[in-house]
Design an enzyme around this catalytic site. Structure first.
Site, PDB file in Angstrom:
ATOM      1  N   ARG A 125       0.813  -1.228   0.000  1.00  0.00           N
ATOM      2  CA  ARG A 125       0.000   0.000   0.000  1.00  0.00           C
ATOM      3  C   ARG A 125       0.844   1.275   0.000  1.00  0.00           C
ATOM      4  NH1 ARG A 125      -2.664  -3.337   3.478  1.00  0.00           N
ATOM      5  NH2 ARG A 125      -4.532  -4.269   2.551  1.00  0.00           N
ATOM      6  N   LYS A 147       1.873  11.160 -11.657  1.00  0.00           N
ATOM      7  CA  LYS A 147       0.999  10.210 -12.360  1.00  0.00           C
ATOM      8  C   LYS A 147       1.779   8.929 -12.623  1.00  0.00           C
ATOM      9  CE  LYS A 147      -2.207  12.897 -15.169  1.00  0.00           C
ATOM     10  NZ  LYS A 147      -2.635  13.123 -16.558  1.00  0.00           N
ATOM     11  N   GLU A 189       7.552  18.211 -26.292  1.00  0.00           N
ATOM     12  CA  GLU A 189       6.936  18.569 -24.995  1.00  0.00           C
ATOM     13  C   GLU A 189       7.601  19.822 -24.423  1.00  0.00           C
ATOM     14  OE1 GLU A 189       4.296  17.028 -23.793  1.00  0.00           O
ATOM     15  OE2 GLU A 189       4.306  14.986 -24.587  1.00  0.00           O
ATOM     16  N   LYS A 231       6.179  22.567 -15.524  1.00  0.00           N
ATOM     17  CA  LYS A 231       5.338  21.429 -15.130  1.00  0.00           C
ATOM     18  C   LYS A 231       5.076  21.485 -13.627  1.00  0.00           C
ATOM     19  CE  LYS A 231       3.628  17.069 -15.439  1.00  0.00           C
ATOM     20  NZ  LYS A 231       3.635  15.749 -16.002  1.00  0.00           N
ATOM     21  N   GLU A 241      -5.585  17.017 -11.868  1.00  0.00           N
ATOM     22  CA  GLU A 241      -6.148  17.347 -13.179  1.00  0.00           C
ATOM     23  C   GLU A 241      -7.630  17.703 -13.130  1.00  0.00           C
ATOM     24  OE1 GLU A 241      -5.188  14.496 -16.212  1.00  0.00           O
ATOM     25  OE2 GLU A 241      -5.265  16.010 -17.774  1.00  0.00           O
ATOM     26  N   ARG A 245      -4.310  21.776 -14.810  1.00  0.00           N
ATOM     27  CA  ARG A 245      -3.416  20.755 -15.346  1.00  0.00           C
ATOM     28  C   ARG A 245      -3.778  20.358 -16.784  1.00  0.00           C
ATOM     29  NH1 ARG A 245      -0.550  15.875 -11.909  1.00  0.00           N
ATOM     30  NH2 ARG A 245       0.516  14.949 -13.674  1.00  0.00           N
ATOM     31  N   ASN A 249      -2.248  19.442 -21.848  1.00  0.00           N
ATOM     32  CA  ASN A 249      -2.696  18.646 -22.994  1.00  0.00           C
ATOM     33  C   ASN A 249      -2.717  19.449 -24.286  1.00  0.00           C
ATOM     34  OD1 ASN A 249      -3.016  16.199 -21.678  1.00  0.00           O
ATOM     35  ND2 ASN A 249      -5.017  16.801 -20.881  1.00  0.00           N
ATOM     36  N   HIS A 252      -2.537  17.663 -27.528  1.00  0.00           N
ATOM     37  CA  HIS A 252      -2.717  16.239 -27.241  1.00  0.00           C
ATOM     38  C   HIS A 252      -4.042  15.670 -27.726  1.00  0.00           C
ATOM     39  CE1 HIS A 252       0.959  16.690 -25.036  1.00  0.00           C
ATOM     40  NE2 HIS A 252       0.934  15.459 -24.572  1.00  0.00           N
ATOM     41  N   HIS A 256      -3.448  12.295 -29.499  1.00  0.00           N
ATOM     42  CA  HIS A 256      -4.012  11.009 -29.082  1.00  0.00           C
ATOM     43  C   HIS A 256      -4.793  10.365 -30.220  1.00  0.00           C
ATOM     44  CE1 HIS A 256      -3.748  12.387 -24.614  1.00  0.00           C
ATOM     45  NE2 HIS A 256      -2.637  11.801 -25.019  1.00  0.00           N
ATOM     46  N   HIS A 269       5.346   9.340 -29.106  1.00  0.00           N
ATOM     47  CA  HIS A 269       4.329  10.242 -28.562  1.00  0.00           C
ATOM     48  C   HIS A 269       4.647  11.707 -28.917  1.00  0.00           C
ATOM     49  CE1 HIS A 269       1.459  12.035 -25.862  1.00  0.00           C
ATOM     50  NE2 HIS A 269       2.429  12.641 -25.191  1.00  0.00           N
TER      51      HIS A 269
END
Ligand code: NAD
Ligand code: ZN
Length: 381
Positions: A125, A147, A189, A231, A241, A245, A249, A252, A256, A269
């Protein structure tokens, strides 16, 4: 959003603040920096054979012996970013005697960071985590912000957790061994941070992109540090997010869709993000009247990071359908991050589909024209 030359960049998170240290040669001091975090019952370095061959033996020689760390290597192919790799790692940790007071050190690109981050979040945990990112993407993006996660056969990053590290150690020297395509695509990026808020970074990139592409140490360190600061600013303000945040994107929504229609095989990417940012710039002009000069600057800078794999041979409608199917789509509305001016962005979920279709139909032809982008015409599609 301001760039910073300071050595330590602080990130706020609900589980406690942490620092991102960014400095050339930092790897040599990794053991000392980690020791400052306190005592751990055991330290486990997790990396991939490829990354460890490239950077581990050279730059992190001291780390293992200083910390009496145990080594665990696993495949970092995107196809191995899954739950069975997490199971393999966590079972290995049990056998190696890792307990609640153990520390995991992730050394690698985004795949290593995401997998080890998720293993750290779920093992007993939650055990302490240090990120040592070794790609441009990992240094400026994935290692900062907490993330973590893995892919399912049904889609990318579908299982994961927000799990902030205790420390992030960024050594731009790691990037010396990065394959050219990985390096260049990661710079997309970096450009993104310039567009979404740091106009000084954007101007610096315009003036120094040649040196950065040849991995000139000082310029590279500067843009990596500015990107981390950008960032860190965003994720500190909106860890999970729910608002700000989302501006990360930028480009993106298109990216995507491009990745999904080509089944993640055609583009790195960052390459998809590069196409995506140019399309977002054109869409900004369509929807928000972004000044042509700003659009032209974005497109020109993105083009300079190098040739991109071609636009896919699919219809604009299919790309729009892929956008609607994206997991970031809320209530069936496609969300775009658009820039009214360079350095100013926000999310829009009311863009008329015909405007997006227009960019998807005419944008690629426009962007592929070899003439310099000096004037733009709206397509009124
Ligand atoms: N968690 C986040 O916020 C976040 C953000 C962006 C991307 N990601 C994830 O990151 C992953 C992509 O990460 P990436 O672009 O770093 O790619 P990657 O981790 O796949 O690494 C690219 C390749 O470079 C190799 N490599 C890594 N460091 C090297 C070095 N210094 N020298 C030589 N080779 C090296 C790796 O072995 C790999 O083959 C994706 O899975 C993506 O979903 C996560
Ligand atoms: Zn991205």
């Amino acid at each position: 959003m301001k760039s910073t030359e300071s050595h330590a960049i602080r990130v706020r998170s609900s589980a406690g603040d942490y620092c991102v240290l960014c400095e050339r040669g930092l790897a040599q001091k990794a053991g000392q920096e980690i020791a400052k975090l306190g005592d751990f019952s055991s330290v486990h370095i997790l990396s991939s054979p490829k990354v460890w061959r490239a950077v581990g033996q050279r730059a992190l020689r001291g780390l293992r012996s200083q910390l009496a760390a145990k080594m665990h290597l696993f495949d970092d192919a995107e196809a191995a970013k899954n739950l069975s790799t997490v199971e393999k790692i966590t079972r290995e940790l049990v056998r190696a005697g890792a307990d609640r007071k153990s520390l995991l050190v992730a050394v690698g690109g985004g795949v290593v960071g995401d997998v080890v981050g998720f293993a750290a979040a779920s093992y007993l945990r939650g055990v302490a985590l240090v990120q040592v990112p070794t790609t441009v993407v990992a240094q400026v993006d994935s290692a900062v912000g907490g993330k973590t996660g893995v892919n399912l056969p049904e889609g990318k990053n579908l299982v994961g957790a927000f799990y902030p590290p205790r420390l992030v150690l960024v050594d731009p020297e790691f990037l010396e061994t990065l394959p050219e395509r990985e390096f260049r695509s990661g710079l997309a990026e970096v450009i993104k941070y310039g567009v979404i808020g740091d106009t000084e970074l954007f101007a610096f990139l315009e003036q120094n992109i040649g040196g950065i592409l040849s991995r000139e140490a000082e310029a590279l360190e500067h843009v990596i540090r500015c990107s981390i600061a950008a960032k860190a600013y965003v994720v500190s303000a909106d860890e999970k997010e729910s608002g700000l945040r989302e501006i990360l994107n930028y480009g993106h929504t298109f990216a995507h869709a491009l990745e999904s229609v080509t089944r993640y095989r055609k583009y790195r990417h960052g390459e998809a993000v590069a196409w995506g940012m140019m399309c977002a710039a054109l869409l900004g002009h369509e929807v928000l009247d972004t000044p042509a000069d700003d659009v032209a600057r974005i497109i020109a800078l993105v083009r300079r990071i190098g040739p991109l794999p071609a636009w896919p041979d699919v219809t604009p409608r299919k790309l729009l359908a892929a956008m609607r199917a994206d997991k970031k789509t809320k209530f069936g509305k496609v969300r775009f991050v658009l820039s009214a001016r360079l350095g100013q962005v926000r999310t829009y979920d009311d863009v008329a589909p015909k405007k997006a279709l227009c960019v998807l139909r005419f944008g690629p032809q426009f962007l592929l024209r070899s003439a310099p982008v000096t004037a733009l015409e709206k397509c009124h599609g």
